[in-house]
Motif scaffolding. Sequence first.
Motif, PDB file in Angstrom:
ATOM      1  N   ASN A   9       0.820  -1.208   0.000  1.00  0.00           N
ATOM      2  CA  ASN A   9       0.000   0.000   0.000  1.00  0.00           C
ATOM      3  C   ASN A   9       0.860   1.267   0.000  1.00  0.00           C
TER       4      ASN A   9
ATOM      5  N   LEU B   2       1.850   1.533  -3.554  1.00  0.00           N
ATOM      6  CA  LEU B   2       0.654   1.898  -4.324  1.00  0.00           C
ATOM      7  C   LEU B   2       0.341   3.378  -4.205  1.00  0.00           C
TER       8      LEU B   2
ATOM      9  N   GLU C 115      -0.172   6.393  -7.003  1.00  0.00           N
ATOM     10  CA  GLU C 115      -1.434   7.123  -7.146  1.00  0.00           C
ATOM     11  C   GLU C 115      -1.281   8.619  -6.857  1.00  0.00           C
TER      12      GLU C 115
ATOM     13  N   VAL D 248      -0.475   1.083 -10.548  1.00  0.00           N
ATOM     14  CA  VAL D 248      -1.603   1.134  -9.609  1.00  0.00           C
ATOM     15  C   VAL D 248      -2.428  -0.147  -9.711  1.00  0.00           C
TER      16      VAL D 248
ATOM     17  N   TYR E 112      -0.412  -3.190  -8.287  1.00  0.00           N
ATOM     18  CA  TYR E 112      -0.328  -3.206  -6.829  1.00  0.00           C
ATOM     19  C   TYR E 112      -1.689  -3.513  -6.196  1.00  0.00           C
ATOM     20  N   ARG E 113      -2.745  -2.947  -6.761  1.00  0.00           N
ATOM     21  CA  ARG E 113      -4.079  -3.223  -6.209  1.00  0.00           C
ATOM     22  C   ARG E 113      -4.396  -4.723  -6.282  1.00  0.00           C
ATOM     23  N   LYS E 114      -4.078  -5.328  -7.417  1.00  0.00           N
ATOM     24  CA  LYS E 114      -4.333  -6.757  -7.565  1.00  0.00           C
ATOM     25  C   LYS E 114      -3.463  -7.568  -6.616  1.00  0.00           C
TER      26      LYS E 114
ATOM     27  N   ARG F  58      -4.879  -7.409  -3.091  1.00  0.00           N
ATOM     28  CA  ARG F  58      -6.104  -8.216  -2.963  1.00  0.00           C
ATOM     29  C   ARG F  58      -5.789  -9.712  -2.989  1.00  0.00           C
TER      30      ARG F  58
ATOM     31  N   VAL G 296      -7.069  -2.513   0.209  1.00  0.00           N
ATOM     32  CA  VAL G 296      -6.407  -1.415  -0.487  1.00  0.00           C
ATOM     33  C   VAL G 296      -6.732  -0.134   0.275  1.00  0.00           C
TER      34      VAL G 296
ATOM     35  N   GLU H  53      -6.134   4.166   1.018  1.00  0.00           N
ATOM     36  CA  GLU H  53      -5.652   5.494   0.636  1.00  0.00           C
ATOM     37  C   GLU H  53      -5.030   6.108   1.882  1.00  0.00           C
TER      38      GLU H  53
END
Length: 237
Positions: free
Chosen positions: A26, A29, A33, A67, A70-72, A75, A81, A83
């Motif tokens: 994160n 990530l 972002e 992005v 990293y999100r995948k 998960r 995920v 912020e």
Amino acid sequence: MIARIIKRNLHRDICRDPVLHGLVLNLYLNGEEYPHRIDDYFPVGAIPDGELLAAMQSHMQDEDKHVALYRKAIRKLGQPVMELPLADVYNEVIRRYTRQSFRIEPNDAADERTLKLAGFFAHLHYLEKRIARSLDYHLDACSNSPSAYPVKAVALVSRDEQRHVTYTKEAVYHLLPTARAKRLLAEHRRAELRANLDFSSRQLSRLSSRYAERFPGSRRRIYHHASRLLEFGLRHA
């Protein structure tokens, strides 16, 4: 040598634990972002050169691809995920140590626009260089992850970061005379060095205190002391 051993073991311990690994992914990530959360990054409208503009646009596309990767990966580890506050995003930490503004105003003279643009590329160069170095450790450690996906994601991101490191430095020399480019790069190198000590000490202290039980007992104290040494280094940098 000792610092490299500690970093290698830290990344391996993080990747073995899905919660710790999710937290660190994160952090990566949120760096990717970051351009979507502020309004003065990647000033494509100020690029005077077609080749340089294409390189910046490619960089922006890479960030969005990272992005998604990293999100995948997060998960796949079964983790949320998140912020994070801007204060916890490495890009933002570096900017606290950078005196020069990146914001290009409509009434800026041509020389001022060029200097701001070169400053932005110098910032990106040392940011990407540090991230690439971190990902070297992390990619090695991802083989310890309970999920096979993070190693694939990090490998793809790492490859792109190496390309970003090269073109951003070349851009500074393309925009400015050599002597001025060297001075500007030196300013941003010092800013990134201090930012790295700041960011690393806070994040390592947070991990080693809030999640101490997730680290091997033999290394918990080492990581805690390492965070204090980084904090000491920042005070004297």
